[in-house]
Each structure stands twice: as C-alpha cells, then as structure tokens.
Design a protein around this motif. Structure first.
Motif, PDB file in Angstrom:
ATOM      1  N   LEU A 200      -9.873   0.523  -0.719  1.00 61.21           N
ATOM      2  CA  LEU A 200     -11.157   1.233  -0.685  1.00 61.21           C
ATOM      3  C   LEU A 200     -12.360   0.314  -0.470  1.00 61.21           C
ATOM      4  CD1 LEU A 200     -10.593   3.795  -3.587  1.00 61.21           C
ATOM      5  CD2 LEU A 200     -10.235   4.161  -1.139  1.00 61.21           C
ATOM      6  N   GLU A 201     -12.144  -0.970  -0.204  1.00 59.97           N
ATOM      7  CA  GLU A 201     -13.290  -1.867   0.019  1.00 59.97           C
ATOM      8  C   GLU A 201     -13.899  -1.663   1.402  1.00 59.97           C
ATOM      9  OE1 GLU A 201     -12.456  -5.543  -3.057  1.00 59.97           O
ATOM     10  OE2 GLU A 201     -12.319  -5.911  -0.901  1.00 59.97           O
ATOM     11  N   GLY A 202     -13.066  -1.516   2.430  1.00 60.92           N
ATOM     12  CA  GLY A 202     -13.593  -1.186   3.745  1.00 60.92           C
ATOM     13  C   GLY A 202     -14.007   0.278   3.793  1.00 60.92           C
ATOM     14  N   LYS A 203     -14.962   0.580   4.654  1.00 65.19           N
ATOM     15  CA  LYS A 203     -15.450   1.972   4.721  1.00 65.19           C
ATOM     16  C   LYS A 203     -16.018   2.238   6.111  1.00 65.19           C
ATOM     17  CE  LYS A 203     -18.082   5.328   2.027  1.00 65.19           C
ATOM     18  NZ  LYS A 203     -18.986   5.535   0.870  1.00 65.19           N
ATOM     19  N   LEU A 204     -15.131   2.488   7.082  1.00 64.11           N
ATOM     20  CA  LEU A 204     -15.592   2.773   8.434  1.00 64.11           C
ATOM     21  C   LEU A 204     -16.160   4.178   8.557  1.00 64.11           C
ATOM     22  CD1 LEU A 204     -13.026   1.139  10.889  1.00 64.11           C
ATOM     23  CD2 LEU A 204     -15.351   0.446  10.362  1.00 64.11           C
ATOM     24  N   ASP A 205     -15.649   5.103   7.775  1.00 63.87           N
ATOM     25  CA  ASP A 205     -16.148   6.482   7.801  1.00 63.87           C
ATOM     26  C   ASP A 205     -17.005   6.696   6.560  1.00 63.87           C
ATOM     27  OD1 ASP A 205     -16.602   9.203   7.708  1.00 63.87           O
ATOM     28  OD2 ASP A 205     -14.581   9.754   8.354  1.00 63.87           O
ATOM     29  N   PRO A 206     -18.326   6.786   6.708  1.00 63.08           N
ATOM     30  CA  PRO A 206     -19.199   6.883   5.542  1.00 63.08           C
ATOM     31  C   PRO A 206     -19.036   8.163   4.740  1.00 63.08           C
ATOM     32  CG  PRO A 206     -20.444   7.225   7.564  1.00 63.08           C
ATOM     33  CD  PRO A 206     -19.084   6.773   7.973  1.00 63.08           C
ATOM     34  N   SER A 207     -18.330   9.149   5.291  1.00 63.11           N
ATOM     35  CA  SER A 207     -18.130  10.396   4.557  1.00 63.11           C
ATOM     36  C   SER A 207     -16.991  10.297   3.544  1.00 63.11           C
ATOM     37  CB  SER A 207     -17.838  11.543   5.532  1.00 63.11           C
ATOM     38  OG  SER A 207     -16.548  11.414   6.098  1.00 63.11           O
ATOM     39  N   THR A 208     -16.237   9.185   3.569  1.00 62.36           N
ATOM     40  CA  THR A 208     -15.097   9.020   2.674  1.00 62.36           C
ATOM     41  C   THR A 208     -15.442   8.098   1.515  1.00 62.36           C
ATOM     42  OG1 THR A 208     -14.187   7.069   3.801  1.00 62.36           O
ATOM     43  CG2 THR A 208     -13.595   9.244   4.688  1.00 62.36           C
ATOM     44  N   ARG A 209     -14.518   7.998   0.564  1.00 66.27           N
ATOM     45  CA  ARG A 209     -14.709   7.076  -0.557  1.00 66.27           C
ATOM     46  C   ARG A 209     -14.356   5.638  -0.182  1.00 66.27           C
ATOM     47  NH1 ARG A 209      -9.631   7.352  -4.431  1.00 66.27           N
ATOM     48  NH2 ARG A 209      -8.020   8.126  -3.020  1.00 66.27           N
ATOM     49  N   GLY A 210     -13.859   5.454   1.028  1.00 70.24           N
ATOM     50  CA  GLY A 210     -13.464   4.135   1.515  1.00 70.24           C
ATOM     51  C   GLY A 210     -12.126   4.221   2.216  1.00 70.24           C
ATOM     52  N   ASP A 211     -11.755   3.162   2.937  1.00 71.69           N
ATOM     53  CA  ASP A 211     -10.474   3.131   3.641  1.00 71.69           C
ATOM     54  C   ASP A 211      -9.346   2.957   2.625  1.00 71.69           C
ATOM     55  OD1 ASP A 211     -11.824   3.306   6.040  1.00 71.69           O
ATOM     56  OD2 ASP A 211     -11.825   1.144   6.388  1.00 71.69           O
ATOM     57  N   LEU A 212      -8.382   3.877   2.659  1.00 74.17           N
ATOM     58  CA  LEU A 212      -7.288   3.852   1.700  1.00 74.17           C
ATOM     59  C   LEU A 212      -6.196   2.907   2.202  1.00 74.17           C
ATOM     60  CD1 LEU A 212      -6.363   4.996  -0.988  1.00 74.17           C
ATOM     61  CD2 LEU A 212      -5.282   6.889   0.255  1.00 74.17           C
ATOM     62  N   LYS A 213      -6.466   1.627   2.060  1.00 73.00           N
ATOM     63  CA  LYS A 213      -5.538   0.585   2.500  1.00 73.00           C
ATOM     64  C   LYS A 213      -5.864  -0.702   1.770  1.00 73.00           C
ATOM     65  CE  LYS A 213      -8.467  -0.887   6.370  1.00 73.00           C
ATOM     66  NZ  LYS A 213      -9.086  -2.031   5.681  1.00 73.00           N
ATOM     67  N   GLU A 214      -4.910  -1.619   1.789  1.00 70.68           N
ATOM     68  CA  GLU A 214      -5.167  -3.010   1.428  1.00 70.68           C
ATOM     69  C   GLU A 214      -4.659  -3.861   2.574  1.00 70.68           C
ATOM     70  OE1 GLU A 214      -2.921  -4.537  -1.907  1.00 70.68           O
ATOM     71  OE2 GLU A 214      -1.191  -3.250  -1.458  1.00 70.68           O
ATOM     72  N   GLY A 215      -5.272  -5.026   2.762  1.00 70.63           N
ATOM     73  CA  GLY A 215      -4.886  -5.827   3.912  1.00 70.63           C
ATOM     74  C   GLY A 215      -5.060  -7.311   3.684  1.00 70.63           C
ATOM     75  N   PHE A 216      -4.536  -8.073   4.625  1.00 72.77           N
ATOM     76  CA  PHE A 216      -4.724  -9.528   4.652  1.00 72.77           C
ATOM     77  C   PHE A 216      -5.017  -9.917   6.081  1.00 72.77           C
ATOM     78  CE2 PHE A 216      -3.600 -13.916   5.227  1.00 72.77           C
ATOM     79  CZ  PHE A 216      -4.015 -14.537   4.055  1.00 72.77           C
ATOM     80  N   LEU A 217      -6.110 -10.643   6.289  1.00 73.87           N
ATOM     81  CA  LEU A 217      -6.538 -11.037   7.625  1.00 73.87           C
ATOM     82  C   LEU A 217      -6.528 -12.547   7.772  1.00 73.87           C
ATOM     83  CD1 LEU A 217      -7.834 -10.185  10.395  1.00 73.87           C
ATOM     84  CD2 LEU A 217     -10.047 -10.549   9.294  1.00 73.87           C
ATOM     85  N   MET A 218      -5.894 -13.024   8.844  1.00 75.78           N
ATOM     86  CA  MET A 218      -6.007 -14.423   9.246  1.00 75.78           C
ATOM     87  C   MET A 218      -6.412 -14.435  10.705  1.00 75.78           C
ATOM     88  SD  MET A 218      -3.375 -15.091  11.538  1.00 75.78           S
ATOM     89  CE  MET A 218      -3.047 -16.842  11.424  1.00 75.78           C
ATOM     90  N   GLY A 219      -6.882 -15.603  11.178  1.00 76.85           N
ATOM     91  CA  GLY A 219      -7.309 -15.659  12.560  1.00 76.85           C
ATOM     92  C   GLY A 219      -7.371 -17.071  13.083  1.00 76.85           C
ATOM     93  N   GLU A 220      -8.058 -17.215  14.230  1.00 78.24           N
ATOM     94  CA  GLU A 220      -8.150 -18.529  14.855  1.00 78.24           C
ATOM     95  C   GLU A 220      -8.773 -19.512  13.866  1.00 78.24           C
ATOM     96  OE1 GLU A 220     -12.021 -17.153  14.846  1.00 78.24           O
ATOM     97  OE2 GLU A 220     -10.319 -16.088  15.693  1.00 78.24           O
TER      98      GLU A 220
END
Length: 371
Positions: free
Chosen positions: A119-139
């Motif tokens: 719920l930390e990410g929130k692309l849709d402001p009408s929701t309580r947040g994105d119902l996911k957990e994730g791990f991001l790595m990159g260059e």
C-alpha cells in the motif's frame, strides 16, 4: 476513481506518461475497431543467422506494437530453469520477516531501489494504495555483476561514483542477490536482441539504437500481489511504463490479473502463457515513433484468490542519452524536440513512486521517514 460515469458516458482513468488521462468507454454502435486479445508471436527467429528471418519476425512485432502495444513473445529461448529458480527465490524473499525486508526500504534511496511495502505506492488516487509489495533493483555500475556485461569504455565516470542498489545483508536473505542477477543477465541479453528486432520493425538498420544503449538503464522489479477481496482495490493502478520496453514473467494463476486497455476503454485480460514473456511498448519507443507505436495503459487486479508473483524487466536507453522521433516518421513541418532520458526517467519515477510516507507536505515535496 479509476472509472467515472456521467449521465450519458463512462470513462476509465489512468496515468499516461505520468500525466492523468481518461478514455471514454465505447460500446455498441459507438465502438471502434481495436484489439480484443494480445497477439502471440513465435520468437525462435530472433536467433536465426538469416536477416530475412529476423525481418519477418520484426514485421509481426511492428504490427503488434502499432495496433496493440503488447504481445506475447513465445518460444523466447531464455532458460526456463532460470525463470523457475527466480520465481522460487522471489517467493522465498517475500516470505521473509518484515524487519528483514525493511532493511532495504526504498525510501532510503533517491532512485527508490529496494523494498516497497504493501500500500505504499499509489498510482490510482481513488484507492487506499497499490495492493502489492515489491523489490526494485536497476542499473548500478558499482555492482560487479553488471560490469561484467558492459564494455569498460562505455561507462561514463559520472554515473559510477556511488551505489544505487540496496541488497539485503541478513543471512536469511543472502540467496536473493545471486538469484536476481541470474535472471537479470538472461533478460539483459534477450533485450539486446529484442531491441534489434524493434529497429528492424521501424525500417531501420538493426543496430540503429546501439549507440544510445551502450550502458542502458535497466530494472528488475520483483512483485508480490496478494489476493484482492474488494473491487475497490487494485494491485497497481492504470499506467504506462517509462522505458524502451518491458518484459514480464508472470507466475501461473488460473485467473488473469494483468489487464491492458484497448481503444474502446475495455480492459483486456492477459493470461499467463507457458514459455512466453509478455512484452509491452513503453514511453521511449512511443516517443521515437512519434506515437505510431502504442505505450499501452495497463493495470493489475488480482481477483482470482491466488498469490501472484511478477518479475518485469525494464530496458531503457543510456541515462545520458537524448532521444527523438526517427527522421522518416516525422511529419511535415512539425517541430520535434529531443528528450533527455535521465531527466524524463526521474520525473516519471518521482510521480509513480509517490507514497503515503510523503506526508502532507506541499505538492512536489517529499517527506522521507527517519531511520
């Protein structure tokens, strides 16, 4: 809301290029020709030594990019054992105690690398947040695993000074980095070949984009979507991706969770398929084609009652590159401006990684937690 309705019209809302947008839902006589399924393309030809085979593949890919913006890459040739092992490692990682995962909380870095909680990410402001957990790595050109894939001469010193990635150090989590890098390496090599196919699909020499992809921006995001029990929730809100293209490996679930938006504002399910990647055009390919290719809006709603895991790989031009519309796709006297890749990427990252942890500061300000 993700969907709104007036007295006579219904609209789907989304983020396109980081900008809020909407699309009217068209049905019946108002509906226009558009796609109703994601095409499947046999990719065995990507490994052919014959240019005509690769050109034939590129023709199919180009049509899918123009008409849909998504396709399945079937028979991609990447070792299935690597993919299965990575899924097992991803599941094992997300089963770790929260305090172990929070060691690399993404709010500790400017590039939002590391762990993102539910719920930390929130692309849709009408929701309580994105119902996911994730791990991001990159260059991250301080990671030796990446340096082994690149020519030392291609690395700008300004991009190699400080680490960007965070990796867990707890003994129970040490398996994760090697597993992710085995996956990263396989996807990196496939993406290099795929970029050649995209170039051919645009009527360009297949090495056309190589000069601006010598040290590409790359990301792996491991994601865990728990089952949703409410229509008001969303795994990740409707959006487009900000890279050249995205390759997605989905865990096998009976009910599709990934959905793409067609021209009539209808959500089309993307069912997991064996021995395939889901490939989608993203913002930079839309840009260089002058909008001829579609950076298609998509979302995740995990309504099937199963745990879902996803491993998107994002491939972009060099951070210090500038990209613009290719010459033969420019129209008349219209003026075109090149875009700095790094600047655009950071702008989208700031928009798409807005979280509840930002607090109530003024718009554009980020409030980070103290550790």
């Amino acid at each position: 809301m993700s969907t709104t309705q007036t007295e006579t019209e219904t609209y789907v809302h989304y983020h396109d290029g980081g900008v809020p947008g909407r699309r009217r839902v068209l049905t019946g006589k108002a509906a226009k020709p558009t796609f109703s399924a994601v095409p499947k393309i046999d990719f065995r030809r990507i490994y052919s030594d014959k240019l005509e085979d690769r050109q034939e593949l590129a023709k199919e890919v180009g049509a899918a990019c123009r008409d849909v913006g998504f396709f399945y890459a079937v028979n991609h040739g990447v070792d299935e054992a690597v993919l299965e092992d990575t899924f097992e490692a991803v599941k094992k990682y997300f089963d770790l105690p929260t305090e172990v995962k929070m060691e690399t909380h993404n709010q500790k870095t400017e590039k939002f690398r590391g762990y993102e909680a539910f719920l930390e990410g929130k692309l849709d402001p009408s929701t309580r947040g994105d119902l996911k957990e994730g791990f991001l790595m990159g260059e991250d050109f301080t990671d030796p695993e990446q340096l082994a894939l690149l020519s030392p001469a291609s690395l700008p010193t300004s991009l190699t000074s400080a680490p960007r990635n965070q990796w867990p150090s707890h003994p129970s989590a040490l398996f994760f980095r090697p597993a992710i890098y085995r996956y990263y390496t396989s996807m990196f090599h496939f993406s290099k070949r795929l970029l050649h196919i995209f170039a051919l699909g645009l009527g360009l020499p297949e090495t056309h984009f190589d000069a601006i992809t010598t040290h590409p921006m790359t990301n792996v995001r491991a994601v865990h979507y728990p089952p949703q029990h409410s229509d008001a929730d969303v795994g990740i809100g409707a959006h487009t991706d900000f890279c050249w293209f995205t390759l997605v490996c989905q865990s096998r679930t009976a009910y599709p969770a990934l959905e793409v938006l067609n021209g009539n504002g209808i959500w089309i399910p993307v069912q997991p398929q064996p021995a395939s990647f889901v490939v989608n055009v993203a913002d930079f390919l839309k840009l260089v084609t002058g909008g001829t290719w579609q950076s298609t809006v998509h979302r995740v709603r995990n309504m099937g009652g199963e745990e879902r895991y996803s491993m998107p790989f994002f491939f972009s031009p060099n951070e210090d590159a500038r990209v613009g519309v290719v010459e033969h796709l420019r129209k008349g006297d219209k003026k075109y401006e090149d875009i700095g890749v790094g600047e655009y990427f950071q702008k989208r990252l700031d928009i798409d990684r807005t979280t509840h942890l930002d607090g109530d500061g003024k718009e554009g300000e980020r409030k980070r937690p103290r550790y």
